[in-house]
Scaffold this motif. Structure first.
Motif, PDB file in Angstrom:
ATOM      1  N   THR A 195     -27.139  26.819  71.551  1.00 36.79           N
ATOM      2  CA  THR A 195     -28.081  27.543  72.398  1.00 36.79           C
ATOM      3  C   THR A 195     -27.781  28.986  72.336  1.00 36.79           C
ATOM      4  O   THR A 195     -28.944  29.679  72.796  1.00 36.79           O
ATOM      5  N   TYR A 196     -26.859  29.560  72.066  1.00 35.16           N
ATOM      6  CA  TYR A 196     -26.424  30.938  71.772  1.00 35.16           C
ATOM      7  C   TYR A 196     -27.528  31.611  70.683  1.00 35.16           C
ATOM      8  O   TYR A 196     -27.905  32.513  70.700  1.00 35.16           O
ATOM      9  N   TRP A 197     -27.875  30.696  69.868  1.00 35.63           N
ATOM     10  CA  TRP A 197     -28.703  31.163  68.755  1.00 35.63           C
ATOM     11  C   TRP A 197     -30.191  30.437  68.481  1.00 35.63           C
ATOM     12  O   TRP A 197     -30.754  30.643  67.566  1.00 35.63           O
ATOM     13  N   GLN A 198     -30.633  30.510  69.821  1.00 31.35           N
ATOM     14  CA  GLN A 198     -32.020  29.482  69.866  1.00 31.35           C
ATOM     15  C   GLN A 198     -33.117  30.673  69.371  1.00 31.35           C
ATOM     16  O   GLN A 198     -34.033  30.401  68.708  1.00 31.35           O
ATOM     17  N   ASP A 199     -33.056  31.814  69.957  1.00 35.82           N
ATOM     18  CA  ASP A 199     -33.897  32.851  69.431  1.00 35.82           C
ATOM     19  C   ASP A 199     -33.810  33.549  68.104  1.00 35.82           C
ATOM     20  O   ASP A 199     -32.632  34.118  67.907  1.00 35.82           O
TER      21      ASP A 199
ATOM     22  N   THR B  95     -16.360  42.888  68.475  1.00 35.43           N
ATOM     23  CA  THR B  95     -16.931  41.821  67.610  1.00 35.43           C
ATOM     24  C   THR B  95     -16.498  40.290  67.997  1.00 35.43           C
ATOM     25  O   THR B  95     -17.128  39.321  67.759  1.00 35.43           O
ATOM     26  N   ILE B  96     -15.549  40.269  68.824  1.00 36.08           N
ATOM     27  CA  ILE B  96     -15.028  39.151  69.374  1.00 36.08           C
ATOM     28  C   ILE B  96     -16.277  38.279  69.948  1.00 36.08           C
ATOM     29  O   ILE B  96     -16.090  37.081  69.760  1.00 36.08           O
ATOM     30  N   SER B  97     -16.825  38.640  70.899  1.00 39.54           N
ATOM     31  CA  SER B  97     -18.207  37.803  71.498  1.00 39.54           C
ATOM     32  C   SER B  97     -18.856  37.132  70.553  1.00 39.54           C
ATOM     33  O   SER B  97     -19.322  35.949  70.672  1.00 39.54           O
ATOM     34  N   THR B  98     -19.208  37.865  69.390  1.00 39.06           N
ATOM     35  CA  THR B  98     -20.021  37.216  68.407  1.00 39.06           C
ATOM     36  C   THR B  98     -19.288  36.259  67.664  1.00 39.06           C
ATOM     37  O   THR B  98     -19.695  35.060  67.246  1.00 39.06           O
ATOM     38  N   ASP B  99     -18.028  36.663  67.351  1.00 36.60           N
ATOM     39  CA  ASP B  99     -17.202  35.637  66.560  1.00 36.60           C
ATOM     40  C   ASP B  99     -17.019  34.152  67.423  1.00 36.60           C
ATOM     41  O   ASP B  99     -17.035  33.090  66.906  1.00 36.60           O
ATOM     42  N   ASP B 100     -16.880  34.442  68.959  1.00 35.87           N
ATOM     43  CA  ASP B 100     -16.841  33.322  69.622  1.00 35.87           C
ATOM     44  C   ASP B 100     -17.992  32.430  69.702  1.00 35.87           C
ATOM     45  O   ASP B 100     -18.088  31.160  69.440  1.00 35.87           O
ATOM     46  N   LYS B 101     -19.138  33.147  69.437  1.00 32.66           N
ATOM     47  CA  LYS B 101     -20.520  32.394  69.451  1.00 32.66           C
ATOM     48  C   LYS B 101     -20.733  31.876  68.131  1.00 32.66           C
ATOM     49  O   LYS B 101     -21.180  30.526  67.963  1.00 32.66           O
TER      50      LYS B 101
ATOM     51  N   TYR C 234     -20.707  23.389  68.428  1.00 36.62           N
ATOM     52  CA  TYR C 234     -20.561  22.603  69.792  1.00 36.62           C
ATOM     53  C   TYR C 234     -21.976  23.090  70.625  1.00 36.62           C
ATOM     54  O   TYR C 234     -22.100  22.194  71.814  1.00 36.62           O
ATOM     55  N   ASN C 235     -22.235  24.227  70.619  1.00 28.36           N
ATOM     56  CA  ASN C 235     -23.346  24.613  71.498  1.00 28.36           C
ATOM     57  C   ASN C 235     -24.350  25.727  70.742  1.00 28.36           C
ATOM     58  O   ASN C 235     -23.833  26.965  70.822  1.00 28.36           O
TER      59      ASN C 235
ATOM     60  N   TYR D  28     -19.683  29.283  58.282  1.00 26.83           N
ATOM     61  CA  TYR D  28     -18.737  30.180  58.527  1.00 26.83           C
ATOM     62  C   TYR D  28     -18.379  30.010  60.028  1.00 26.83           C
ATOM     63  O   TYR D  28     -17.055  30.338  60.451  1.00 26.83           O
ATOM     64  N   SER D  29     -18.835  28.942  60.915  1.00 27.40           N
ATOM     65  CA  SER D  29     -18.552  28.705  62.275  1.00 27.40           C
ATOM     66  C   SER D  29     -17.153  28.095  62.145  1.00 27.40           C
ATOM     67  O   SER D  29     -16.353  28.247  63.256  1.00 27.40           O
ATOM     68  N   ASN D  30     -16.678  27.391  61.162  1.00 24.77           N
ATOM     69  CA  ASN D  30     -15.511  26.900  61.108  1.00 24.77           C
ATOM     70  C   ASN D  30     -14.261  27.999  60.923  1.00 24.77           C
ATOM     71  O   ASN D  30     -13.066  27.595  61.343  1.00 24.77           O
ATOM     72  N   LEU D  31     -14.588  28.957  60.441  1.00 25.00           N
ATOM     73  CA  LEU D  31     -13.693  30.024  60.104  1.00 25.00           C
ATOM     74  C   LEU D  31     -13.693  31.144  61.243  1.00 25.00           C
ATOM     75  O   LEU D  31     -12.664  31.901  61.253  1.00 25.00           O
TER      76      LEU D  31
END
Length: 207
Positions: free
Chosen positions: A143-147, A128-134, A140-141, A66-69
């Motif tokens: 680290t947002y989803w390490q936990d 929802t924008i902040s989660t969409d950005d993550k 590319y990064n 989903y990250s590409n979309l």
């Protein structure tokens, strides 16, 4: 036979008011398409999200696909929701709010409730924008989803908000499609122009 001179009095007179009404009509026609496009896109996007959320799929598998979309979908949502919100504000002329207007709005006796629906959809979209950005930056990064626990909670909350957003815009499209010709702003402008013309003609007669 000579060429007859063109009399200026026979030419149709186009005023700035006529131009404004024509522009309003064009915008409402295009915005009706935007309402349908937004509802269809929201339905498709929800189907994609829940198809990627099947029990046999892992969290990383969902984010990878989903990250590409994510960011493109969020941007399209934002643009279309803003257009649709402006459209319903014009259709139901929310600038002219009075007690009767609010009473019918609160008691759901007026289709103008769709204005609240689109404002709510816009608020949900901004949340929802902040989660969409993550999600979009996952490749590319990561680290947002390490936990994993926090990531699962964030994603579940995002899915609920995403579903709410889709329900709101689909309901809004349904209301607009039932009364597609409603344009209280244009009617208000026309009635104001007619009243001004009558007042002007009455003043000329008195002179």
């Amino acid at each position: 036979m000579g060429i007859q001179p063109l009399e200026l009095d026979t030419l149709p007179v186009s005023t700035s008011l006529d131009l404004a009404l024509d522009a309003q009509q064009c915008f409402q026609t295009l915005s009706t398409f935007a309402h349908g496009l937004l509802a269809g896109f929201a339905l498709w996007q929800c189907i994609v999200v829940y198809s990627l959320s099947e029990p046999n799929r892992s969290f990383s598998d969902f984010v990878d696909h989903y990250s590409n979309l994510a960011q493109s979908a969020a941007s399209l949502y934002y643009v279309l929701i803003v257009i649709c919100t402006v459209s319903v504000f014009d259709r139901y002329d929310v600038a002219k709010i009075n007690i009767d207007y609010l009473r019918h709005l609160v008691t759901l006796q007026s289709a103008a409730v769709v204005a609240i629906v689109y404002v709510a959809a816009l608020v949900v979209n901004l949340i929802t924008i902040s989660t969409d950005d993550k999600l979009g930056l996952y490749q590319y990064n990561a680290t947002y989803w390490q936990d994993p626990v926090e990531a699962e909670m964030t994603l579940n909350q995002w899915k609920k908000l995403n579903l709410s957003r889709a329900i709101l815009v689909i309901f809004g499209w349904f209301v607009v499609s039932v009364w597609p010709g409603t344009d209280l702003l244009a009617e208000s402008v026309r009635s104001g122009s007619s009243l001004k013309a009558k007042t002007s003609s009455h003043g000329n007669v008195l002179r």
